[in-house]
Scaffold this active site. Structure first.
Site, PDB file in Angstrom:
ATOM      1  N   HIS A   9       3.719   4.286  -2.019  1.00 22.91           N
ATOM      2  CA  HIS A   9       3.965   2.720  -2.126  1.00 22.91           C
ATOM      3  C   HIS A   9       2.706   1.861  -2.312  1.00 22.91           C
ATOM      4  O   HIS A   9       1.690   2.378  -2.152  1.00 22.91           O
ATOM      5  CB  HIS A   9       4.448   2.573  -0.707  1.00 22.91           C
ATOM      6  CG  HIS A   9       3.537   2.527   0.520  1.00 22.91           C
ATOM      7  ND1 HIS A   9       2.618   1.723   0.717  1.00 22.91           N
ATOM      8  CD2 HIS A   9       3.425   3.388   1.427  1.00 22.91           C
ATOM      9  CE1 HIS A   9       1.634   2.124   1.854  1.00 22.91           C
ATOM     10  NE2 HIS A   9       2.181   3.230   2.097  1.00 22.91           N
ATOM     11  N   HIS A 150       4.698   8.077   1.000  1.00 24.62           N
ATOM     12  CA  HIS A 150       3.639   7.623   1.754  1.00 24.62           C
ATOM     13  C   HIS A 150       2.445   8.501   1.367  1.00 24.62           C
ATOM     14  O   HIS A 150       2.472   9.603   1.272  1.00 24.62           O
ATOM     15  CB  HIS A 150       3.561   7.483   2.906  1.00 24.62           C
ATOM     16  CG  HIS A 150       5.103   6.600   3.587  1.00 24.62           C
ATOM     17  ND1 HIS A 150       4.840   5.216   3.755  1.00 24.62           N
ATOM     18  CD2 HIS A 150       6.460   6.801   3.489  1.00 24.62           C
ATOM     19  CE1 HIS A 150       6.186   4.709   3.966  1.00 24.62           C
ATOM     20  NE2 HIS A 150       6.985   5.691   3.932  1.00 24.62           N
TER      21      HIS A 150
END
Length: 201
Positions: A9, A150
């Protein structure tokens, strides 16, 4: 063969402050939204058949420009959520070390073998990653699939898919909106790209 585009992200305010985020649902910063937009532009000329995302806001926000450009639905999957760090979340490494001492310091040195609040161990996290990858890969062939997740999860996905042994986690880094590519093959997976953030340069 399935080509997996593994994407971290964009930046958040907690990234800037170097705070452990984990499952805390932090939105992208202004810079993170800019990074996500540039990431979307990168994928204009890349064929993507499906896009999956962690359900946390920072991942979905990062996936959105790609999904919009490619005309795809974002499929959220709980198994791609970041590592859950429990009561460590919201704190910096210095703050956690001051409060928890040796248990945290040992985890930082040897994360593959350490324990921590929340998900408890990387072995436990890897088990849910396996479930998520089965959801993505089962019955698929000749597909290009993006997974927006992530930093910790991308590193553990790569370690699992490539069967890397030993202290892999501390020997690499995954930058915000970077792209890593793994070709999942019947006779041995291939890591083609690691941590490419050239769209930000």
């Amino acid at each position: 063969m399935v080509k997996l585009y593994l994407i971290r992200h964009g930046e958040t305010e907690w990234n800037k402050a170097k705070r452990f985020q984990g499952w805390t649902d932090i939105e992208l910063s202004q810079e993170g939204r800019r990074q996500a937009s540039l990431l979307g532009e990168r994928f204009k000329k890349i064929d993507i058949d499906e896009i999956y995302s962690s359900p946390l806001k920072r991942a979905v926000e990062t996936a959105r420009p790609i999904a919009d450009i490619k005309g795809l639905e974002i499929k959220t999957n709980e198994n791609f959520k970041e590592i859950n760090f429990g009561e460590w979340e919201g704190m910096t490494a210095k703050e956690i070390s001051t409060k928890y001492g040796k248990s945290f310091d040992e985890f930082i040195k040897y994360p593959e073998n350490g324990t921590f609040p929340g998900d408890i161990s990387f072995a436990h996290v890897t088990e849910r990653i396996k479930i998520g990858l089965r959801d993505v890969l089962d019955g698929k062939d000749d597909k290009n699939i993006a997974i927006v997740s992530h930093g910790g999860i991308v590193r553990l996905i790569i370690k699992y898919l490539m069967a890397f042994e030993g202290e892999w986690y501390n020997k690499t880094w995954i930058d915000n909106t970077s792209v890593s590519i793994v070709e999942v093959r019947k006779h041995g997976n291939l890591l083609r790209v690691l941590n490419d953030y050239s769209h930000l340069l």
